[in-house]
Design an enzyme around this catalytic site. Structure first.
Site, short mmCIF file in Angstrom:
data_model
loop_
_atom_site.label_atom_id
_atom_site.label_comp_id
_atom_site.label_asym_id
_atom_site.label_seq_id
_atom_site.Cartn_x
_atom_site.Cartn_y
_atom_site.Cartn_z
N SER A 149 32.63 43.90 48.07
CA SER A 149 31.82 43.35 46.99
C SER A 149 32.57 42.22 46.26
O SER A 149 33.80 42.12 46.34
CB SER A 149 31.44 44.45 46.02
OG SER A 149 32.61 45.02 45.49
N GLU A 156 35.78 38.11 52.20
CA GLU A 156 34.35 37.88 52.45
C GLU A 156 33.60 38.84 51.54
O GLU A 156 33.82 40.05 51.58
CB GLU A 156 34.01 38.16 53.91
CG GLU A 156 34.49 37.08 54.86
CD GLU A 156 33.97 35.70 54.53
OE1 GLU A 156 32.89 35.59 53.92
OE2 GLU A 156 34.66 34.72 54.86
N CYS A 197 25.43 42.11 54.14
CA CYS A 197 25.77 41.01 53.25
C CYS A 197 24.86 39.81 53.53
O CYS A 197 24.64 38.99 52.66
CB CYS A 197 27.22 40.63 53.42
SG CYS A 197 27.66 40.30 55.14
N GLU A 214 23.23 40.58 44.02
CA GLU A 214 23.05 41.37 45.24
C GLU A 214 22.72 42.81 44.84
O GLU A 214 23.53 43.48 44.20
CB GLU A 214 24.36 41.33 46.03
CG GLU A 214 24.32 42.12 47.30
CD GLU A 214 25.70 42.13 47.98
OE1 GLU A 214 26.66 42.61 47.35
OE2 GLU A 214 25.80 41.68 49.12
P1 NAD Z 1 33.45 47.58 47.85
O1 NAD Z 1 33.88 46.28 47.28
O2 NAD Z 1 33.06 48.65 46.93
O3 NAD Z 1 34.64 48.17 48.76
C1 NAD Z 1 35.20 47.41 49.80
C2 NAD Z 1 36.58 47.96 50.10
O4 NAD Z 1 37.46 47.71 49.00
C3 NAD Z 1 36.60 49.48 50.30
O5 NAD Z 1 37.49 49.78 51.35
C4 NAD Z 1 37.12 49.98 48.97
O6 NAD Z 1 37.71 51.27 49.05
C5 NAD Z 1 38.13 48.91 48.63
N1 NAD Z 1 38.51 48.82 47.22
C6 NAD Z 1 37.82 49.22 46.14
N2 NAD Z 1 38.50 48.91 45.01
C7 NAD Z 1 39.63 48.27 45.39
C8 NAD Z 1 40.72 47.67 44.68
N3 NAD Z 1 40.78 47.67 43.35
N4 NAD Z 1 41.71 47.09 45.40
C9 NAD Z 1 41.65 47.05 46.76
N5 NAD Z 1 40.65 47.60 47.48
C10 NAD Z 1 39.63 48.19 46.80
O7 NAD Z 1 32.28 47.25 48.92
P2 NAD Z 1 31.40 48.27 49.77
O8 NAD Z 1 30.45 48.97 48.88
O9 NAD Z 1 32.27 49.09 50.66
O10 NAD Z 1 30.60 47.27 50.71
C11 NAD Z 1 29.45 46.58 50.34
C12 NAD Z 1 29.79 45.18 49.87
O11 NAD Z 1 30.47 44.49 50.92
C13 NAD Z 1 28.57 44.33 49.58
O12 NAD Z 1 28.81 43.57 48.42
C14 NAD Z 1 28.44 43.44 50.80
O13 NAD Z 1 27.76 42.22 50.57
C15 NAD Z 1 29.87 43.22 51.12
N6 NAD Z 1 30.02 42.79 52.51
C16 NAD Z 1 30.34 41.49 52.76
C17 NAD Z 1 30.43 41.05 54.09
C18 NAD Z 1 30.83 39.63 54.39
O14 NAD Z 1 31.34 39.39 55.49
N7 NAD Z 1 30.61 38.69 53.51
C19 NAD Z 1 30.21 41.94 55.13
C20 NAD Z 1 29.88 43.26 54.83
C21 NAD Z 1 29.79 43.68 53.51
#
Ligand code: NAD
Length: 459
Positions: A207, A228, A262, A358
């Site tokens: 995110s 990303e 995404c 989003e």
């Molecule tokens: P998220 O941001 O909640 O988590 C992503 C990852 O970050 C997880 O492994 C999580 O445990 C980790 N994380 C959480 N807090 C952290 C911190 N403080 N420091 C380091 N790591 C941390 O996202 P999500 O809910 O797993 O996935 C959905 C999001 O991902 C949506 O916003 C979607 O658009 C995005 N996404 C983007 C793409 C792209 O290529 N642009 C592809 C897939 C998903």
């Protein structure tokens, strides 16, 4: 001690895996072990790394059925998409096995005409990889495979919601790899933060808010980082588009996998009178099968958890309360699991969440535009810049509009979601930071450039 619990979104009583979150110290040890293994790995001939990655690809192909079933159960991805994702993972590994043999630098003319001047790509060391839950196989592999191919070790922190799938994938890959070269650290923010603090390069997908924090922490050290992040993607429909085809493509892009991509379409910008297209879109959305993602033919399963379902319902309530129309869905499905019916809205008040941010669920808004300029202004009017689509049968319109869209991926007469695994992938504006992922672009991120001058020993 934090316990991570991964539940099946279609049957929340089904606990897929429970694990303890790795401490910062454990993450540090994993990085230390990876660093020790990396020296030998980087010294191997590229042909040896190619052979090992090719063998991992075949092992993954053999485990495809098991991984597909686990992915469906753990993240609720519809069967056809999950099996396609695992097949893509195999293709990614095969591709990067071959990429190890691509040129690893360039030669330049030297100033004295006698020396050899080279720019050689070198691995960073330990790549820290942080991934989201929604593509539990393809996203990790499009990071892990190039990281390893170009001589790095990997410590991977998968999303807790997809932990079981990650552990199985890592087990399949590790069978061919030297001890310690690839390890998984279970966890969330604590383990993720520790990994950012310890790695030599960080590749993050997730995110926007978390991505920004990761980029800031990495830049403060400073180490190489790419992120990303989310999208708020528009599909623009012109009056000369094939209505049925455009409606089917947009319905799938908006609602397939319950809108949890995404690159999902969240805004459908219709140029001119939107009535005819809106009717076709409502029909196309209504034709998508909602149900258990394990059942063949289902296109829309549950969202990942109760908070995700709440977010879609809250966004719908916001539209309804401000006088907008709910064209389809707008409520939870009356069944076990975190289901929300595919929700289309229109006549939405400016500033509503569904138009700006989003939501990450099966919800999209139809928006009317006066002309092409207005459509481009609307499409670009968000902070994100990941994907966009243009539906038209006029080549000039396609060329003009696609060149003016602030989006890393532009599709003409095709859904915003999905991109070939060997093409550069990433967004612009707040959706993306740093080098592109996938294809040959990945070498730019997983290596750094060393300029070497070799002069003759005698004049
Ligand atoms: P998220 O941001 O909640 O988590 C992503 C990852 O970050 C997880 O492994 C999580 O445990 C980790 N994380 C959480 N807090 C952290 C911190 N403080 N420091 C380091 N790591 C941390 O996202 P999500 O809910 O797993 O996935 C959905 C999001 O991902 C949506 O916003 C979607 O658009 C995005 N996404 C983007 C793409 C792209 O290529 N642009 C592809 C897939 C998903």
């Amino acid at each position: 001690m934090t316990t991570l619990v991964s539940r099946s979104p279609q049957r929340p009583d089904d606990i897929v895996v429970e694990a303890r979150e790795a401490t910062a110290q454990e993450v540090g040890s994993a990085v230390g072990g990876a660093r020790a293994a990396q020296h030998e790995w980087a010294r191997l001939p590229a042909t040896s790394r190619a052979g090992i990655l090719a063998s991992a690809a075949e092992r993954l192909a053999a485990a495809a059925g098991e991984l597909t079933e686990l992915g469906i159960r753990e993240v609720g991805k519809p069967r056809s998409e999950m099996s396609g994702e695992v097949a893509r993972g195999v293709a990614i590994l095969r591709y990067y096995a071959q990429q190890t043999l691509d040129p690893d630098g360039t030669t330049l003319p030297s100033a004295d005409g006698r020396s050899l001047l080279l720019a050689v790509r070198r691995p960073h060391g330990v790549a820290g990889i942080i991934t989201p839950w929604n593509f539990p196989v393809a996203i990790p592999l499009w990071k892990v495979a190039p990281a390893l191919a170009y001589g790095n070790a990997v410590v991977w922190k998968p999303a807790p919601q997809a932990l079981a799938t990650a552990l199985l994938l890592a087990k399949v890959l590790a069978a061919d790899l030297p001890e310690g070269l690839l390890s998984v650290v279970p966890g969330d923010a604590v383990a993720g933060g520790a990994l950012v603090d310890a790695s030599d390069a960080i590749s993050f997908t997730g995110s926007l808010d978390v991505g920004r924090a990761v980029v800031a922490a990495a830049a403060a050290r400073p180490v190489a980082v790419q992120a990303e992040m989310g999208g708020q993607n528009a599909s623009i429909v012109f009056a000369d588009a094939d209505v049925a085809r455009a409606a089917a493509a947009i319905a799938t892009a908006a609602m397939g996998y319950a809108g949890q991509k995404c690159t999902a379409t969240s805004r459908v910008v219709v140029v001119g009178n939107p009535d005819q297209f809106t009717d076709a879109l409502v029909a196309a959305v209504g034709a998508l099968a909602v149900g258990d993602p394990a059942d063949a033919g289902v296109a829309v399963g549950p969202v990942i958890d109760d908070a995700a379902r709440r977010a879609v319902l809250d966004a719908t309530d916001e539209v309804r309360d401000a006088g907008g129309r709910i064209l389809s869905g707008g409520r939870a499905a009356g069944r076990e699991g975190y289901y929300v019916l595919p929700t289309l809205v229109d006549r939405v008040a400016a500033g509503a969440r569904v138009l700006e941010e989003e939501v990450f669920g099966p919800i999209a808004a139809v928006v009317a535009a006066r002309d092409a300029d207005d459509a481009v202004r609307i499409a670009n009017g968000v902070r994100h810049g990941l994907a966009a689509a243009v539906f038209t049968s006029d080549l000039d319109t396609a060329l003009d509009v696609s060149s003016r869209l602030d989006a890393g991926l532009v599709k003409v007469n095709a859904p915003t979601s999905g991109v070939d695994f060997y093409a550069p992938f990433g967004g612009t504006k707040a959706s993306s930071y740093g080098a592109r992922e996938q294809g040959k672009a990945a070498r730019d991120f997983y290596t750094w450039s060393q300029t070497v001058t070799i002069a003759p020993s005698r004049r």
